[in-house]
Scaffold this motif. Structure first.
Motif, PDB file in Angstrom:
ATOM      1  N   TYR A  97       0.883  -1.168   0.000  1.00  0.00           N
ATOM      2  CA  TYR A  97       0.000   0.000   0.000  1.00  0.00           C
ATOM      3  C   TYR A  97       0.920   1.218   0.000  1.00  0.00           C
ATOM      4  O   TYR A  97       1.674   1.430   0.952  1.00  0.00           O
ATOM      5  CB  TYR A  97      -0.870   0.016   1.249  1.00  0.00           C
ATOM      6  N   VAL A 120      -0.902  -0.879  -4.456  1.00  0.00           N
ATOM      7  CA  VAL A 120      -2.155  -0.128  -4.342  1.00  0.00           C
ATOM      8  C   VAL A 120      -1.795   1.322  -4.025  1.00  0.00           C
ATOM      9  O   VAL A 120      -1.231   1.596  -2.962  1.00  0.00           O
ATOM     10  CB  VAL A 120      -3.057  -0.704  -3.227  1.00  0.00           C
ATOM     11  N   LEU A 122      -2.225   5.176  -2.844  1.00  0.00           N
ATOM     12  CA  LEU A 122      -3.126   5.951  -1.989  1.00  0.00           C
ATOM     13  C   LEU A 122      -2.660   7.399  -1.996  1.00  0.00           C
ATOM     14  O   LEU A 122      -1.557   7.695  -1.522  1.00  0.00           O
ATOM     15  CB  LEU A 122      -3.105   5.403  -0.552  1.00  0.00           C
ATOM     16  N   GLY A 132      -8.342   4.659   6.129  1.00  0.00           N
ATOM     17  CA  GLY A 132      -8.862   3.679   7.082  1.00  0.00           C
ATOM     18  C   GLY A 132      -9.747   2.598   6.471  1.00  0.00           C
ATOM     19  O   GLY A 132      -9.617   1.432   6.818  1.00  0.00           O
ATOM     20  N   PRO A 133     -10.649   2.938   5.543  1.00  0.00           N
ATOM     21  CA  PRO A 133     -11.526   1.914   4.989  1.00  0.00           C
ATOM     22  C   PRO A 133     -10.819   0.989   3.997  1.00  0.00           C
ATOM     23  O   PRO A 133     -11.399   0.007   3.559  1.00  0.00           O
ATOM     24  CB  PRO A 133     -12.597   2.719   4.237  1.00  0.00           C
ATOM     25  N   VAL A 134      -9.580   1.307   3.656  1.00  0.00           N
ATOM     26  CA  VAL A 134      -8.919   0.630   2.537  1.00  0.00           C
ATOM     27  C   VAL A 134      -7.827  -0.323   2.986  1.00  0.00           C
ATOM     28  O   VAL A 134      -7.726  -1.451   2.514  1.00  0.00           O
ATOM     29  CB  VAL A 134      -8.299   1.691   1.595  1.00  0.00           C
ATOM     30  N   VAL A 135      -6.989   0.136   3.918  1.00  0.00           N
ATOM     31  CA  VAL A 135      -5.783  -0.615   4.242  1.00  0.00           C
ATOM     32  C   VAL A 135      -6.090  -1.673   5.299  1.00  0.00           C
ATOM     33  O   VAL A 135      -6.706  -1.381   6.320  1.00  0.00           O
ATOM     34  CB  VAL A 135      -4.682   0.347   4.744  1.00  0.00           C
ATOM     35  N   GLU A 136      -5.662  -2.916   5.025  1.00  0.00           N
ATOM     36  CA  GLU A 136      -5.862  -3.975   6.008  1.00  0.00           C
ATOM     37  C   GLU A 136      -4.728  -3.955   7.019  1.00  0.00           C
ATOM     38  O   GLU A 136      -3.893  -3.042   6.984  1.00  0.00           O
ATOM     39  CB  GLU A 136      -5.965  -5.324   5.298  1.00  0.00           C
ATOM     40  N   LEU A 137      -4.672  -4.908   7.927  1.00  0.00           N
ATOM     41  CA  LEU A 137      -3.544  -4.950   8.862  1.00  0.00           C
ATOM     42  C   LEU A 137      -2.289  -5.304   8.086  1.00  0.00           C
ATOM     43  O   LEU A 137      -2.316  -6.169   7.219  1.00  0.00           O
ATOM     44  CB  LEU A 137      -3.783  -6.005   9.937  1.00  0.00           C
ATOM     45  N   PHE A 161      -2.703   0.602  11.750  1.00  0.00           N
ATOM     46  CA  PHE A 161      -2.581  -0.408  10.691  1.00  0.00           C
ATOM     47  C   PHE A 161      -1.586  -1.532  10.926  1.00  0.00           C
ATOM     48  O   PHE A 161      -1.583  -2.501  10.177  1.00  0.00           O
ATOM     49  CB  PHE A 161      -2.211   0.282   9.365  1.00  0.00           C
TER      50      PHE A 161
ATOM     51  N   LYS B   5     -16.882   0.883   8.231  1.00  0.00           N
ATOM     52  CA  LYS B   5     -17.016   1.398   6.863  1.00  0.00           C
ATOM     53  C   LYS B   5     -15.789   0.959   6.085  1.00  0.00           C
ATOM     54  O   LYS B   5     -14.681   1.285   6.453  1.00  0.00           O
ATOM     55  CB  LYS B   5     -17.082   2.918   6.874  1.00  0.00           C
ATOM     56  N   THR B   6     -16.016   0.209   5.039  1.00  0.00           N
ATOM     57  CA  THR B   6     -14.886  -0.244   4.240  1.00  0.00           C
ATOM     58  C   THR B   6     -15.044   0.279   2.828  1.00  0.00           C
ATOM     59  O   THR B   6     -16.094   0.802   2.469  1.00  0.00           O
ATOM     60  CB  THR B   6     -14.832  -1.773   4.160  1.00  0.00           C
ATOM     61  N   TRP B   7     -14.018   0.092   2.028  1.00  0.00           N
ATOM     62  CA  TRP B   7     -14.053   0.564   0.645  1.00  0.00           C
ATOM     63  C   TRP B   7     -15.111  -0.173  -0.172  1.00  0.00           C
ATOM     64  O   TRP B   7     -15.557   0.335  -1.187  1.00  0.00           O
ATOM     65  CB  TRP B   7     -12.673   0.429  -0.005  1.00  0.00           C
ATOM     66  N   ASP B  42     -12.498   5.355  11.919  1.00  0.00           N
ATOM     67  CA  ASP B  42     -11.626   4.186  11.993  1.00  0.00           C
ATOM     68  C   ASP B  42     -12.349   3.055  12.703  1.00  0.00           C
ATOM     69  O   ASP B  42     -13.349   3.272  13.376  1.00  0.00           O
ATOM     70  CB  ASP B  42     -10.367   4.553  12.763  1.00  0.00           C
ATOM     71  N   PHE B  43     -11.830   1.850  12.527  1.00  0.00           N
ATOM     72  CA  PHE B  43     -12.424   0.737  13.259  1.00  0.00           C
ATOM     73  C   PHE B  43     -11.335  -0.132  13.863  1.00  0.00           C
ATOM     74  O   PHE B  43     -10.159   0.052  13.564  1.00  0.00           O
ATOM     75  CB  PHE B  43     -13.362  -0.077  12.387  1.00  0.00           C
ATOM     76  N   LYS B  45      -8.706  -2.975  15.267  1.00  0.00           N
ATOM     77  CA  LYS B  45      -7.711  -3.745  14.522  1.00  0.00           C
ATOM     78  C   LYS B  45      -8.207  -5.125  14.168  1.00  0.00           C
ATOM     79  O   LYS B  45      -7.858  -5.665  13.123  1.00  0.00           O
ATOM     80  CB  LYS B  45      -6.425  -3.842  15.337  1.00  0.00           C
ATOM     81  N   ARG B  48     -10.079  -4.930  11.070  1.00  0.00           N
ATOM     82  CA  ARG B  48      -9.166  -4.593   9.978  1.00  0.00           C
ATOM     83  C   ARG B  48      -8.441  -5.832   9.462  1.00  0.00           C
ATOM     84  O   ARG B  48      -8.195  -5.975   8.264  1.00  0.00           O
ATOM     85  CB  ARG B  48      -8.164  -3.540  10.475  1.00  0.00           C
ATOM     86  N   LEU B  51     -10.679  -7.913   6.775  1.00  0.00           N
ATOM     87  CA  LEU B  51     -11.307  -7.285   5.599  1.00  0.00           C
ATOM     88  C   LEU B  51     -11.473  -8.256   4.426  1.00  0.00           C
ATOM     89  O   LEU B  51     -12.527  -8.329   3.810  1.00  0.00           O
ATOM     90  CB  LEU B  51     -10.503  -6.063   5.153  1.00  0.00           C
TER      91      LEU B  51
END
Ligand SMILES: C[S@@+](CC[C@H](N)C(=O)[O-])C[C@H]1O[C@@H](n2cnc3c(N)ncnc32)[C@H](O)[C@@H]1O
Lengths: 221, 301
Positions: A97, A120, A122, A132-137, A161, B5-7, B42-43, B45, B48, B51
């Motif tokens: 990312y 990806v 950004l 925040g809604p896009v990146v996973e851990l 993250f 809320k996710t993409w 944010d939410f 971990k 996350r 996802l």
């Protein structure tokens, strides 16, 4: 047969060795990753040369520093610029990312992402992460943003993250934090700020490739 | 219960199970559009880390591989929209134009040097400044290649003028106070060096005063040499026109007013013509004091 060899082929006498980091190679003494050329770098037989003067990560690896990189990793990269380093990193890990906020260089980064399937892009300010809604851990947080508030920004992004016990590799450019102090004093102060959240594993200086730059390798406490 | 809320959509989780969801399926445009507009919280971990799993469960994608490829397509689209939006900002256009002028100046200098060396070799004309004029009045007297050179230079000068005109227009609407006070071109240069109108508006006057003098400033901080008195604002006629003893003072006054002008332009665009007259008044006072040294101006607060 010998004279039909394409120009980019490995010269017969060139030795290819594995670097200790999987996915990284040494062609004689030059660092390389495997893939097609992406920004005009030289290639030999599918190996892309990676210049330690153009990439701080390459400088670290050339110096055989301990860098926590592995093939299955997901990386959050802050300060991707046009993606020189990101393009090699993508040859090493599974997904990158890549965050960059300056629109001019970001244009090159987007072009790069269109060619490489595991980047990806950004376009965001890492100081105010809206991804925040896009990146996973992620397994690794890599930061090269050359900003006075960079430690704070690294901490914030790691909190959001980075996996528990995940790694961070943070480049410090002493000059962009304090031009008057000795670089080592600046490193110490930055490390102190990072200790708020991380266990510090190593501090590597990037001499002779970069003056007054260091990389902090840390782990989420 | 967690609301995330996710993409790919909004999801509600109850005891780790998906209770409710509203997802957008594989509609790249709609997904990118939504990322442009919404403000996201944010939410935690744990969510996350799940996802990919959630997206597959909700049949947004059928595999991890597909997760990455859809996400990448959406983010490339969104990145392009953000870049276009950033370049459409008026201050971004001003920066482009200024960079264009600088590039052209560099080319003109190089070409002029080349041309004058050329002419020194081939003819008796020796003053480089006169060369272009000589070409303009009797181009046929020169060699064809040199004519081409001179033609290119004068076309570049025309282009430069066009860029300068465009800057004037943009500056008048984007930064009217800065334009009045500093002049369009100098004002544009300050915006460009600061990285935009907003960063300029946030800068203290002391930094504005030395914009464009970073090398000298660095030497000052590091080696304790004399601090620089002025950077690009030295180009302002009131600074350049001052007695050398007064330049630091007038530059300080000008920088302070520029800081105000930039803030006015950024936050309200309300026009205050008196900013310039205040600097002119100070200029007048300083010049008079310089001429009559006995009643030295430093005594006046
Ligand atoms: C030293 S360059 C990075 C070079 C790149 N890492 C490489 O090796 O190819 C620093 C970059 O970080 C970006 N940057 C600085 N602050 C940032 C922020 N808060 N958010 C996102 N990008 C930032 C700058 O625009 C610049 O492109």
């Amino acid at each position: 047969m010998a004279n039909c060899r394409p120009q980019s082929a490995t010269p017969n006498n060139m030795k290819i060795r594995y670097h200790k980091v999987p996915g990284v190679f040494l062609l004689d003494k030059q660092l390389a990753t495997k893939g097609e050329a992406l920004y005009g770098e030289r290639t030999f037989d599918g190996y892309r040369l990676w210049n330690p003067r153009r990439s701080k990560l390459a400088a670290l690896l050339t110096k055989q520093a301990q860098v926590p990189l592995a093939p299955e990793q997901i990386v959050l990269y802050l300060g991707a610029a046009s993606g020189t380093t990101v393009s090699h990193l993508a040859n090493i890990v599974s997904l990158v990312y890549a965050v960059e906020f300056a629109p001019r260089v970001a244009r090159d980064l987007v072009r790069l992402s269109e060619r490489v399937t595991n980047i990806v892009p950004l376009i965001s300010d890492a100081a105010h992460p809206d991804y925040g809604p896009v990146v996973e851990l992620v397994d690794l947080l890599y930061q090269d943003i050359a900003q006075p508030r960079q430690a704070e920004i690294a901490v914030k992004n790691a909190e959001l993250f980075l996996k528990p016990r995940g790694y961070a590799c943070i480049i410090i450019k002493a000059r962009s934090i304090d031009v008057t102090e000795k670089p080592r004093t600046v490193y110490k102060r930055e490390v102190k700020k990072l200790e708020e959240l991380f266990d510090i594993e190593y501090v590597h200086e990037l001499e002779p490739f970069y003056k007054a730059h260091a990389a902090v390798i840390a782990r989420l406490a | 219960m967690a609301h995330i809320k996710t993409w790919f959509g909004d999801i509600e989780l109850h005891n780790d199970e998906i209770a409710r969801s509203q997802v957008l399926k594989a509609d790249i445009d709609a997904m990118a559009q939504r990322l442009q507009q919404e403000d996201f919280a944010d939410f935690d971990k744990e969510c996350r880390g799940r996802l990919r799993e959630i997206a597959i469960k909700l049949q947004v994608v059928s595999s991890e591989r597909e997760y990455v490829s859809l996400l990448r397509a959406v983010m490339i689209q969104s990145a392009k929209q953000r870049i276009v939006a950033a370049f459409a900002q008026p201050d971004a256009r001003i920066i482009q134009l200024i960079d264009g002028i600088d590039d052209i100046d560099e080319s003109i200098n190089l070409l002029s040097e080349r041309l004058s060396e050329w002419c020194l070799l081939t003819s008796e004309t020796s003053m480089p400044e006169d060369l272009l004029e000589a070409f303009a009045s009797s181009p046929s007297a020169q060699s064809p290649l040199a004519q081409e050179f001179a033609g290119s230079i004068s076309r570049l000068c025309e282009l430069r003028q066009q860029l300068a005109n465009a800057i004037e227009l943009e500056m008048r609407t984007t930064a009217p106070n800065l334009s009045t006070l500093a002049g369009e071109l100098l004002g544009a240069r300050l915006i460009a060096r600061a990285g935009g109108l907003e960063p300029l508006a946030r800068m203290p006057a002391s930094r504005i005063q030395v914009i464009g003098a970073s090398k000298a400033l660095f030497r000052h901080l590091k080696y304790g040499t004399k601090p620089p008195k002025h950077g690009v604002i030295f180009q302002h006629p009131l600074v350049r026109g001052s007695h050398p003893n007064n330049r630091g003072k007038i530059a300080r006054t000008l920088a302070a007013k520029i800081a105000i002008a930039a803030r006015l332009d950024f936050y309200s665009k309300k026009v205050y013509p008196e900013l310039l007259s205040q600097v002119e008044k100070r200029f007048g006072e300083l010049q008079t004091a310089e001429r009559n040294p006995e009643q030295h101006e430093d005594k006046i607060p």
